[in-house]
Motif scaffolding. Structure first.
Motif, mmCIF file in Angstrom:
data_model
loop_
_atom_site.group_PDB
_atom_site.id
_atom_site.type_symbol
_atom_site.label_atom_id
_atom_site.label_comp_id
_atom_site.label_asym_id
_atom_site.label_seq_id
_atom_site.Cartn_x
_atom_site.Cartn_y
_atom_site.Cartn_z
ATOM 1 N N ILE A 106 0.845 -1.200 0.000
ATOM 2 C CA ILE A 106 0.000 0.000 0.000
ATOM 3 C C ILE A 106 0.877 1.246 0.000
ATOM 4 C CG2 ILE A 106 -1.855 1.222 1.192
ATOM 5 C CD1 ILE A 106 -2.595 -1.423 2.536
ATOM 6 N N ALA A 107 0.573 2.168 -0.913
ATOM 7 C CA ALA A 107 1.343 3.416 -1.015
ATOM 8 C C ALA A 107 1.166 4.260 0.242
ATOM 9 C CB ALA A 107 0.894 4.199 -2.245
ATOM 10 N N VAL A 108 2.210 4.946 0.619
ATOM 11 C CA VAL A 108 2.197 5.731 1.860
ATOM 12 C C VAL A 108 1.139 6.832 1.820
ATOM 13 C CG1 VAL A 108 3.928 7.425 1.119
ATOM 14 C CG2 VAL A 108 3.703 6.856 3.557
ATOM 15 N N GLY A 109 0.776 7.285 0.623
ATOM 16 C CA GLY A 109 -0.234 8.334 0.502
ATOM 17 C C GLY A 109 -1.619 7.911 0.932
ATOM 18 N N GLU A 110 -1.840 6.597 1.137
ATOM 19 C CA GLU A 110 -3.140 6.111 1.581
ATOM 20 C C GLU A 110 -3.331 6.248 3.088
ATOM 21 O OE1 GLU A 110 -5.500 5.368 -0.325
ATOM 22 O OE2 GLU A 110 -4.473 5.113 -2.256
ATOM 23 N N VAL A 111 -2.268 6.621 3.792
ATOM 24 C CA VAL A 111 -2.364 6.762 5.248
ATOM 25 C C VAL A 111 -3.129 8.037 5.587
ATOM 26 C CG1 VAL A 111 -1.077 7.034 7.406
ATOM 27 C CG2 VAL A 111 -0.242 5.475 5.640
ATOM 28 N N TRP A 112 -4.034 7.941 6.542
ATOM 29 C CA TRP A 112 -4.834 9.074 7.010
ATOM 30 C C TRP A 112 -3.916 10.201 7.490
ATOM 31 C CZ3 TRP A 112 -7.522 9.403 12.381
ATOM 32 C CH2 TRP A 112 -8.453 10.452 12.389
ATOM 33 N N GLY A 133 -0.861 13.799 3.254
ATOM 34 C CA GLY A 133 -1.318 14.426 2.025
ATOM 35 C C GLY A 133 -0.290 14.359 0.911
ATOM 36 N N ARG A 134 -0.600 15.051 -0.181
ATOM 37 C CA ARG A 134 0.266 15.004 -1.370
ATOM 38 C C ARG A 134 1.666 15.529 -1.069
ATOM 39 N NH1 ARG A 134 1.616 18.763 -4.888
ATOM 40 N NH2 ARG A 134 0.064 20.209 -4.044
ATOM 41 N N VAL A 143 2.776 15.746 14.589
ATOM 42 C CA VAL A 143 1.552 15.121 14.066
ATOM 43 C C VAL A 143 1.897 13.852 13.289
ATOM 44 C CG1 VAL A 143 -0.432 15.402 12.529
ATOM 45 C CG2 VAL A 143 0.326 17.310 13.964
ATOM 46 N N LEU A 144 2.916 13.925 12.433
ATOM 47 C CA LEU A 144 3.305 12.744 11.655
ATOM 48 C C LEU A 144 3.979 11.711 12.554
ATOM 49 C CD1 LEU A 144 2.884 11.935 8.755
ATOM 50 C CD2 LEU A 144 5.214 12.650 8.238
#
Length: 424
Positions: free
Chosen positions: A181-187, A190-191, A223-224
């Motif tokens: 799963i691509a990291v961009g799918e994590v809640w 963002g881009r 936050v991250l």
């Protein structure tokens, strides 16, 4: 503490299909205000490569070729269908957090972990049978993981059939799944975060999960860092019990045609202030000030450009529609300029706080306040029963030539007596 994230599938499109079964299996797109761009796409449309927010004019040829059905947004219908879904979901858990119009978190603490998948399937069947909306359920120990589990449920990863419970997977299975799963799918990623993470070699969810949290905080933010911890099963984002009161309420629209006159702008501002006041009373809040703005079409630089806003303080915080309209129109008169064709206007209620906490003064008139509250209660009750806008103020006008374009809007099947569907 297991959580479930219940998300409606292609929500706007699904709402339309409930009352128009002929749309099932066909490519359907729901358009934004003034039928501008795609805000919802059926799976059939997604398969054609149409992106979210893609302008309608760019897909017209593709629409002719593949028979794409374009519908104007019907937010009255979607809001009512959302309320029905959320009311049912509230019966499945003692604690619910409504996250958006089409998704919510449920606290499953204390439930039998071996039966959570079956429980998720029961949720899906109940919503489908009672409301007609398909949903997927993601189950995990943190909010971030629950969102990711829901993504897996929708994609059918890990053998999921609409329900994915990470608690049923081993560490090795989780690692293998997250590597796909691509990291961009994590809640919350963002881009821009995705691009910066990729520069560091973090391209998958597994890469982010196994990253050093301290390093991530140094490179990005706390936050991250919390996101990394949540991916490892450490809860950092609490479940909110009940809705968080809004800090501001915005109502704005682009016009279906250019507006130049103060009278028509006043009608629009009055209508938007009325809508904002209804939301304010729904939250049992009051506003301390109201901001009004106007703007021309910035996408047409050849035309004279003008935009202006003004904040009008209220003598006392209130939720009365007529008082809010009066303040908004007073502000509009100050910023209006002749000689411009306006494309958009709106109002913003500011300084919101609970009505129960309003500080009274020696000059208050309790009788007048009680009369005002009763009038607003009657107005809201009529609009709930007979449909939004059934009772409004004269300032809102009647013939709204400026109203946004919605040439293919479906009826308000559930909120307007005149548009109730017929069964043949």
């Amino acid at each position: 503490m297991p959580l479930a994230l219940v998300d409606c599938n292609n929500f706007y499109v699904s709402c339309e299909r409930v009352f128009n079964p002929n749309l099932e299996g066909k490519p359907v797109v729901v358009l934004s205000n003034n039928d501008g761009c795609a805000v919802a796409r059926s799976n059939e449309v997604k398969a054609l490569g149409i992106k979210m927010a893609q302008p309608w004019f760019q897909m017209k040829e593709l629409a002719k070729q593949h028979g794409i059905i374009a519908l104007s947004s019907n937010y009255t219908l979607y809001g009512d269908m959302s309320a029905r879904v959320m009311n049912i979901l509230a019966t499945f858990s003692p604690k619910q957090e409504i996250y958006s119009i089409d998704e919510c978190f449920l606290d499953l603490d204390g439930f039998d972990p071996l039966s959570l998948v079956d429980y998720g399937q029961t949720i899906r069947r109940t919503i489908k049978q009672s409301v007609g909306i398909p949903v997927c359920v993601g189950i995990a120990d943190t909010k971030t993981l629950a969102k990711l589990a829901n993504h897996c449920a929708k994609k059918g990863f890990a053998g999921a059939e609409g329900v994915c419970d990470f608690g049923r997977l081993s560490d090795a299975e989780i690692s293998k799944l997250f590597s796909r799963i691509a990291v961009g799918e994590v809640w919350g990623v963002g881009r821009r975060h995705t691009e910066n993470l990729q520069k560091l070699g973090i391209t998958t969810v597994e890469d982010l999960r196994t990253a050093d949290p301290e390093y991530i905080r140094q490179q990005f933010s706390i936050v991250l860092e919390r996101t990394v911890k949540e991916l490892n099963g450490v809860p950092c984002i609490e479940l909110e019990d009940g809705g968080v009161p809004r800090q501001q309420i915005m109502v704005s629209r682009s016009f279906g045609m250019k507006v130049a006159s103060l009278s028509e702008l006043s009608e629009a501002v009055a209508q938007y202030a009325t809508m904002a006041a209804e939301k304010l009373r729904y939250d049992a809040s009051v506003a301390s000030s109201i901001c009004v703005f106007v703007m021309t079409d910035r996408f047409k630089p050849s035309e004279p450009q003008y935009q202006k806003s003004i904040v009008v303080p209220l003598p006392q915080p209130c939720d009365n529609t007529t008082k809010l309209i009066g303040a908004a129109l007073a502000g509009l008169k100050q910023i209006y300029r002749v000689g411009f064709s306006y494309k958009k206007t709106g109002v913003l209620l500011m300084g919101l706080h609970p009505k129960s906490s309003v500080q009274r003064t020696l000059f208050d008139d309790p009788a007048a306040q009680a009369k005002s509250d009763k009038l607003m209660d009657v107005m809201d009750a009529i609009n709930r029963k007979m449909g939004s806008g059934s009772m409004t103020t004269l300032a809102s006008g009647g013939n709204h030539r400026w109203a946004m374009r919605r040439e293919s809007k479906s009826p308000n099947y559930t909120t307007d007596w005149n548009e109730i569907p017929s069964a043949n």
